[in-house]
Design an enzyme around this catalytic site. Structure first.
Site, short mmCIF file in Angstrom:
data_model
loop_
_atom_site.label_atom_id
_atom_site.label_comp_id
_atom_site.label_asym_id
_atom_site.label_seq_id
_atom_site.Cartn_x
_atom_site.Cartn_y
_atom_site.Cartn_z
N GLY A 29 0.70 -1.32 0.09
CA GLY A 29 -0.13 -0.15 -0.15
C GLY A 29 1.02 1.32 -0.01
N LYS A 96 -7.69 -4.70 6.52
CA LYS A 96 -6.76 -4.68 5.50
C LYS A 96 -7.13 -5.22 4.29
CE LYS A 96 -2.38 -5.44 6.53
NZ LYS A 96 -2.25 -4.17 5.73
N GLY A 97 -6.25 -5.11 3.23
CA GLY A 97 -6.61 -5.87 1.98
C GLY A 97 -7.16 -4.93 0.92
N GLY A 98 -7.14 -3.57 0.99
CA GLY A 98 -7.53 -2.49 0.12
C GLY A 98 -6.61 -2.84 -0.87
N GLY A 99 -5.53 -3.07 -1.02
CA GLY A 99 -4.44 -3.31 -2.08
C GLY A 99 -4.47 -4.71 -2.22
N GLU A 105 0.05 -10.45 3.63
CA GLU A 105 0.23 -9.59 4.94
C GLU A 105 0.11 -10.14 6.21
OE1 GLU A 105 -1.03 -5.20 2.61
OE2 GLU A 105 -2.43 -6.45 3.81
O1 5RP Z 1 -3.87 -3.78 3.61
C1 5RP Z 1 -3.20 -3.03 2.47
C2 5RP Z 1 -3.06 -3.65 1.10
O2 5RP Z 1 -3.69 -4.91 1.14
C3 5RP Z 1 -2.75 -1.70 2.77
O3 5RP Z 1 -2.11 -1.63 4.08
C4 5RP Z 1 -3.85 -0.95 3.15
O4 5RP Z 1 -5.00 -0.89 2.12
C5 5RP Z 1 -3.71 0.62 3.39
O5 5RP Z 1 -3.31 1.35 2.12
P1 5RP Z 1 -2.60 2.67 2.11
O6 5RP Z 1 -1.39 2.69 2.91
O7 5RP Z 1 -2.43 2.96 0.85
O8 5RP Z 1 -4.03 3.53 2.51
#
Ligand code: 5RP
Length: 225
Positions: A29, A96-99, A105
């Site tokens: 992320g 988590k997991g937006g990315g 992770e």
């Molecule tokens: O879990 C994640 C990826 O799978 C990231 O840590 C989460 O999406 C936060 O991302 P960012 O720092 O861009 O806000």
């Protein structure tokens, strides 16, 4: 302070926890990418660390900065894992997991003696669930898992890229993003998800984080579970 400035502050504070000779989990992320870049600067100045990355993208970034990458064969225990989060709730329960990287992770965080979350203050919530909860699913099981998640009122939606193509994780799976609303008992929801065959992993991280570094206008706060 802008959100990007806050991400930088949280990432910089995380460097205070890194010591020479440590083995690190490298998150995914945008906040983690800032941390990896900062770490790369320190490595250039002589800091000796090795890392295991939580995504192909983070691994490529670390390698481009000459941060040594290792494997769980060579290094089964990590000193610290440092990663971002989409939501940070009470007791440091996380979404988590937006990315899309929550499987690796969670593996990396689970192998670390300390799991430190870095985030800007917009990620702090009283109750998890405003951010859609990602669930990683084996491709052939998609229709079955979708039905089970619908039966739990989790409102799953198959993740696509902005260009309309299907999102496939680094491990070759689909992601169902569940716009389920408030998650009052993350441990219960996590155990329901864990019980569905075909679910590889999900984005609820319960009882895993040992510290969150939350940056905002009032500086960087250290939040404990
Ligand atoms: O879990 C994640 C990826 O799978 C990231 O840590 C989460 O999406 C936060 O991302 P960012 O720092 O861009 O806000």
């Amino acid at each position: 302070m802008t959100q990007d400035e806050a991400k930088l502050k949280a990432a910089q504070r995380a460097l205070d926890f890194v010591q020479d000779g440590m083995s690190l989990g490298l998150g995914s992320g945008t906040t983690s990418a800032i941390f990896i870049k900062q770490l790369g600067e320190r490595v250039k100045q002589g800091l000796r660390v090795q890392g295991i990355a939580t995504s192909d993208a983070s691994q490529r970034l670390a390698e481009s900065l000459s941060i040594p990458i290792t494997t769980f064969d060579q290094c089964p225990e990590l000193d610290i894992a440092i990663d971002g989060a989409d939501e940070v709730g009470p007791d440091l329960a996380l979404i988590k997991g937006g990315g899309g990287a929550m499987l690796r992770e969670k593996i990396v965080a689970g192998a670390a003696h300390r799991f430190i979350v870095i985030a800007d203050s917009s990620k702090l919530v009283d109750t998890l669930g405003r951010f859609p909860l990602p669930v990683e699913v084996i491709q052939m099981a998609l229709p079955l898992v979708s039905r089970k998640l619908e039966a739990l009122d989790l409102n799953p939606k198959l993740r696509h890229h902005p260009d309309g193509s299907l999102y496939i994780t680094d491990e070759g799976n689909f992601i169902l993003d569940c716009a389920c609303g408030s998650i009052p008992d993350p441990a219960w929801t996590a155990s329901e998800l864990r019980g569905i065959v075909g679910v590889v992993e999900h984005g609820l991280f319960v009882n895993m984080a040992s510290l969150a570094l939350i940056a905002g206008d009032d500086g960087v706060r250290e939040v404990l579970p």
